[in-house]
Design a protein around this motif. Sequence first.
Motif, PDB file in Angstrom:
ATOM      1  N   ALA A 138       0.818  -1.069  -0.003  1.00 25.63           N
ATOM      2  CA  ALA A 138       0.248  -0.103  -0.050  1.00 25.63           C
ATOM      3  C   ALA A 138       0.796   1.337   0.132  1.00 25.63           C
ATOM      4  CB  ALA A 138      -0.920   0.141   1.186  1.00 25.63           C
ATOM      5  N   GLU A 139       2.017   1.123   0.537  1.00 26.81           N
ATOM      6  CA  GLU A 139       2.927   2.016   0.500  1.00 26.81           C
ATOM      7  C   GLU A 139       4.142   2.141  -0.453  1.00 26.81           C
ATOM      8  OE1 GLU A 139       4.487   2.386   4.723  1.00 26.81           O
ATOM      9  OE2 GLU A 139       2.641   1.649   5.195  1.00 26.81           O
ATOM     10  N   LEU A 140       3.878   1.401  -1.660  1.00 27.43           N
ATOM     11  CA  LEU A 140       4.714   1.334  -2.768  1.00 27.43           C
ATOM     12  C   LEU A 140       4.945   2.877  -3.253  1.00 27.43           C
ATOM     13  CD1 LEU A 140       6.127   0.229  -5.188  1.00 27.43           C
ATOM     14  CD2 LEU A 140       4.021   0.146  -6.455  1.00 27.43           C
ATOM     15  N   THR A 141       6.251   3.232  -3.346  1.00 30.78           N
ATOM     16  CA  THR A 141       6.770   4.712  -3.802  1.00 30.78           C
ATOM     17  C   THR A 141       7.837   4.306  -4.999  1.00 30.78           C
ATOM     18  OG1 THR A 141       8.559   4.782  -2.296  1.00 30.78           O
ATOM     19  CG2 THR A 141       6.684   5.281  -1.454  1.00 30.78           C
ATOM     20  N   ASP A 142       8.319   5.235  -5.382  1.00 30.88           N
ATOM     21  CA  ASP A 142       9.320   5.353  -6.561  1.00 30.88           C
ATOM     22  C   ASP A 142      10.636   4.953  -6.054  1.00 30.88           C
ATOM     23  OD1 ASP A 142       9.911   7.454  -5.104  1.00 30.88           O
ATOM     24  OD2 ASP A 142      10.077   9.238  -6.812  1.00 30.88           O
ATOM     25  N   GLN A 143      10.662   4.910  -4.598  1.00 26.41           N
ATOM     26  CA  GLN A 143      11.973   4.364  -3.959  1.00 26.41           C
ATOM     27  C   GLN A 143      12.203   2.751  -4.305  1.00 26.41           C
ATOM     28  OE1 GLN A 143      14.250   6.543  -2.904  1.00 26.41           O
ATOM     29  NE2 GLN A 143      13.018   7.960  -4.020  1.00 26.41           N
ATOM     30  N   GLN A 144      11.029   2.128  -4.548  1.00 29.15           N
ATOM     31  CA  GLN A 144      11.238   0.735  -4.424  1.00 29.15           C
ATOM     32  C   GLN A 144      11.285   0.335  -5.962  1.00 29.15           C
ATOM     33  OE1 GLN A 144       8.517   1.827  -2.242  1.00 29.15           O
ATOM     34  NE2 GLN A 144      10.112   2.062  -1.071  1.00 29.15           N
ATOM     35  N   ILE A 145      11.307   1.063  -7.052  1.00 31.17           N
ATOM     36  CA  ILE A 145      11.400   0.580  -8.279  1.00 31.17           C
ATOM     37  C   ILE A 145      12.689   1.284  -8.887  1.00 31.17           C
ATOM     38  CG2 ILE A 145      10.239   1.058 -10.643  1.00 31.17           C
ATOM     39  CD1 ILE A 145       7.708   1.823  -8.643  1.00 31.17           C
ATOM     40  N   ASP A 146      13.315   0.440  -9.454  1.00 29.86           N
ATOM     41  CA  ASP A 146      14.708   0.618 -10.398  1.00 29.86           C
ATOM     42  C   ASP A 146      14.002   1.021 -11.832  1.00 29.86           C
ATOM     43  OD1 ASP A 146      16.895   1.108 -11.737  1.00 29.86           O
ATOM     44  OD2 ASP A 146      18.083  -0.986 -11.180  1.00 29.86           O
ATOM     45  N   ALA A 168       2.004   5.440  -4.908  1.00 25.71           N
ATOM     46  CA  ALA A 168       1.872   4.574  -6.246  1.00 25.71           C
ATOM     47  C   ALA A 168       1.690   5.513  -7.258  1.00 25.71           C
ATOM     48  CB  ALA A 168       1.117   3.555  -5.912  1.00 25.71           C
ATOM     49  N   ARG A 169       0.565   6.273  -7.240  1.00 27.28           N
ATOM     50  CA  ARG A 169       0.355   7.135  -8.217  1.00 27.28           C
ATOM     51  C   ARG A 169       1.327   8.003  -8.683  1.00 27.28           C
ATOM     52  NH1 ARG A 169      -4.494   7.785  -5.705  1.00 27.28           N
ATOM     53  NH2 ARG A 169      -4.159  10.053  -5.083  1.00 27.28           N
ATOM     54  N   HIS A 170       2.226   8.528  -7.774  1.00 27.54           N
ATOM     55  CA  HIS A 170       3.218   9.412  -7.932  1.00 27.54           C
ATOM     56  C   HIS A 170       4.212   8.477  -8.534  1.00 27.54           C
ATOM     57  CE1 HIS A 170       6.243  12.513  -7.283  1.00 27.54           C
ATOM     58  NE2 HIS A 170       7.223  11.686  -6.905  1.00 27.54           N
ATOM     59  N   ALA A 171       4.559   7.307  -8.641  1.00 28.09           N
ATOM     60  CA  ALA A 171       5.761   6.381  -9.155  1.00 28.09           C
ATOM     61  C   ALA A 171       4.955   6.166 -10.457  1.00 28.09           C
ATOM     62  CB  ALA A 171       5.627   5.027  -8.446  1.00 28.09           C
ATOM     63  N   VAL A 172       3.744   6.152 -10.611  1.00 31.00           N
ATOM     64  CA  VAL A 172       3.177   5.843 -12.071  1.00 31.00           C
ATOM     65  C   VAL A 172       3.622   7.090 -12.813  1.00 31.00           C
ATOM     66  CG1 VAL A 172       1.161   5.560 -13.387  1.00 31.00           C
ATOM     67  CG2 VAL A 172       1.700   4.054 -11.464  1.00 31.00           C
ATOM     68  N   LYS A 173       3.294   8.242 -12.110  1.00 31.54           N
ATOM     69  CA  LYS A 173       3.575   9.447 -12.930  1.00 31.54           C
ATOM     70  C   LYS A 173       4.940   9.608 -13.478  1.00 31.54           C
ATOM     71  CE  LYS A 173       3.224  14.609 -12.539  1.00 31.54           C
ATOM     72  NZ  LYS A 173       2.638  15.422 -11.622  1.00 31.54           N
ATOM     73  N   GLN A 174       6.025   9.282 -12.376  1.00 31.61           N
ATOM     74  CA  GLN A 174       7.289   9.364 -12.928  1.00 31.61           C
ATOM     75  C   GLN A 174       7.569   8.308 -13.950  1.00 31.61           C
ATOM     76  OE1 GLN A 174      10.096   8.923  -9.712  1.00 31.61           O
ATOM     77  NE2 GLN A 174      11.883   8.776 -10.963  1.00 31.61           N
ATOM     78  N   ALA A 175       7.022   7.028 -13.885  1.00 30.24           N
ATOM     79  CA  ALA A 175       7.167   6.132 -15.086  1.00 30.24           C
ATOM     80  C   ALA A 175       6.650   6.540 -16.349  1.00 30.24           C
ATOM     81  CB  ALA A 175       6.347   4.690 -14.632  1.00 30.24           C
ATOM     82  N   ALA A 201     -10.927   8.971  -9.341  1.00 30.25           N
ATOM     83  CA  ALA A 201     -10.064  10.098  -9.453  1.00 30.25           C
ATOM     84  C   ALA A 201      -8.586   9.298  -9.967  1.00 30.25           C
ATOM     85  CB  ALA A 201     -10.064  10.958  -8.505  1.00 30.25           C
ATOM     86  N   GLY A 202      -8.334   8.350  -9.039  1.00 33.27           N
ATOM     87  CA  GLY A 202      -6.978   7.762  -9.093  1.00 33.27           C
ATOM     88  C   GLY A 202      -6.831   7.285 -10.589  1.00 33.27           C
ATOM     89  N   LEU A 203      -7.713   6.566 -11.195  1.00 36.78           N
ATOM     90  CA  LEU A 203      -7.550   5.874 -12.421  1.00 36.78           C
ATOM     91  C   LEU A 203      -7.392   7.312 -13.507  1.00 36.78           C
ATOM     92  CD1 LEU A 203     -10.268   3.113 -12.467  1.00 36.78           C
ATOM     93  CD2 LEU A 203      -7.893   2.911 -12.431  1.00 36.78           C
ATOM     94  N   ASP A 204      -8.024   8.198 -13.394  1.00 36.14           N
ATOM     95  CA  ASP A 204      -8.141   9.364 -14.295  1.00 36.14           C
ATOM     96  C   ASP A 204      -6.639   9.998 -14.327  1.00 36.14           C
ATOM     97  OD1 ASP A 204     -10.826   8.968 -14.896  1.00 36.14           O
ATOM     98  OD2 ASP A 204     -11.528  10.881 -13.526  1.00 36.14           O
ATOM     99  N   GLU A 205      -5.992  10.019 -12.981  1.00 35.28           N
ATOM    100  CA  GLU A 205      -4.665  10.588 -12.741  1.00 35.28           C
ATOM    101  C   GLU A 205      -3.620   9.833 -13.418  1.00 35.28           C
ATOM    102  OE1 GLU A 205      -1.486  11.180  -8.931  1.00 35.28           O
ATOM    103  OE2 GLU A 205      -3.584  11.458  -8.771  1.00 35.28           O
ATOM    104  N   MET A 206      -3.972   8.298 -13.447  1.00 37.86           N
ATOM    105  CA  MET A 206      -2.958   7.530 -14.210  1.00 37.86           C
ATOM    106  C   MET A 206      -3.127   7.362 -15.566  1.00 37.86           C
ATOM    107  SD  MET A 206      -2.235   4.463 -11.297  1.00 37.86           S
ATOM    108  CE  MET A 206      -3.755   3.575 -11.776  1.00 37.86           C
ATOM    109  N   ILE A 207      -4.183   7.429 -16.072  1.00 38.92           N
ATOM    110  CA  ILE A 207      -4.444   7.600 -17.562  1.00 38.92           C
ATOM    111  C   ILE A 207      -3.884   8.937 -17.911  1.00 38.92           C
ATOM    112  CG2 ILE A 207      -6.312   7.565 -19.570  1.00 38.92           C
ATOM    113  CD1 ILE A 207      -7.703   5.743 -17.613  1.00 38.92           C
ATOM    114  N   ALA A 208      -4.168  10.020 -17.350  1.00 35.50           N
ATOM    115  CA  ALA A 208      -3.692  11.256 -17.706  1.00 35.50           C
ATOM    116  C   ALA A 208      -4.092  11.618 -19.094  1.00 35.50           C
ATOM    117  CB  ALA A 208      -2.143  11.199 -17.431  1.00 35.50           C
ATOM    118  N   GLU A 209      -3.120  12.179 -19.754  1.00 33.33           N
ATOM    119  CA  GLU A 209      -3.534  12.586 -21.427  1.00 33.33           C
ATOM    120  C   GLU A 209      -3.756  11.379 -22.172  1.00 33.33           C
ATOM    121  OE1 GLU A 209       1.101  12.117 -21.372  1.00 33.33           O
ATOM    122  OE2 GLU A 209      -0.544  12.615 -20.023  1.00 33.33           O
TER     123      GLU A 209
END
Length: 334
Positions: A138-146, A168-175, A201-209
């Motif tokens: 639940a606390e997945l962040t960009d710090q766990q992803i290479d 996690a959504r922040h990590a997805v945004k970076q990806a 709202a979270g799905l909308d954020e990850m789909i973004a543009e």
Amino acid sequence: MANVDLFAIGNALIDQEFKVSDDFLTAHHLQKGTMQLTDGDTQARLYQNLQATQVYKGQASGGSAANTTVAFSALGGSAFYGCRVGNDELGQIYLKGLNDAGIQTTIQSISEGVTGTCMVLVSPDSERTMHTYLGITAELTDQQIDFSALNTAKWLYIEGYLSTSETARHAVKQARAIARANGVKIALTLSDPAMVQYARAGLDEMIAEGVDLLLCNQQEALMYTETDNIDAALVKLKTLSQHVVITLSAEGALISDHDNTFKVPGRKVTAVDANGAGDAFAGAFLYALNANLGLKTAAELAILISSQVVSQFGPRLAIEDYAALLQDFQKECA
């Protein structure tokens, strides 16, 4: 880290699977066919009740995107999985399972905490209902992803279940940013009707543009687009993605790009357990697209693989079964 075709991000969960009655679901206020998040104590009480009254079918490493990545890799693709597990026995079991399937992971995925678990409840009609304690995932962040392998990947795959987590959504945004900067195509699955209902709202954020490939089932498509027929839903989804795939259970799948829309029929099988079927479909579909087999062939292969998953208990096939099915499929197409 070696180059990969598929770079996936998702939750890491150990599945505990049970055959249950419809009365059990009703008594515990569980909405059939959806995923419900819970805390560890509540899940522990449910687990005790399940052990005492229902039929245990076994343990498996799960997580939607992980199941997809296993199918992709077992068919012959190369893949990396970004996730977060606890520094515990279940976490070790989880990552070892991925590595044994040929999937790259990183030691960054391990952190202090409890690895997530999911009670998968399979009712007599083969539908799966999930009761999930995310634990440390639940606390997945960009710090766990290479992210290094993403620069040269062909596809980035994102599971919709990540929509419930801000980090996690922040990590997805970076990806997403890395993918777009390097010409990597982006695929996303809506994952579950509950995500559409409670984490829109979270799905909308990850789909973004927008994305290059959007996968969902019929119920998710109708709910997300707030329409009452599949044609209207498809029109709206096509504004978000270059390619749209709507799975239709036993009826097959509806495939669309900006130029063509077509339906691929399902295969007749005896459904036992729907858990992981959509994930397997996505993995096979992405494998075929990455192999330049075309949309129709991709859908046909995906339906073959997912129909076999539905025919057994558990979210995945034995690793060798994927390659055997691919060989059978290639003979059919010859």
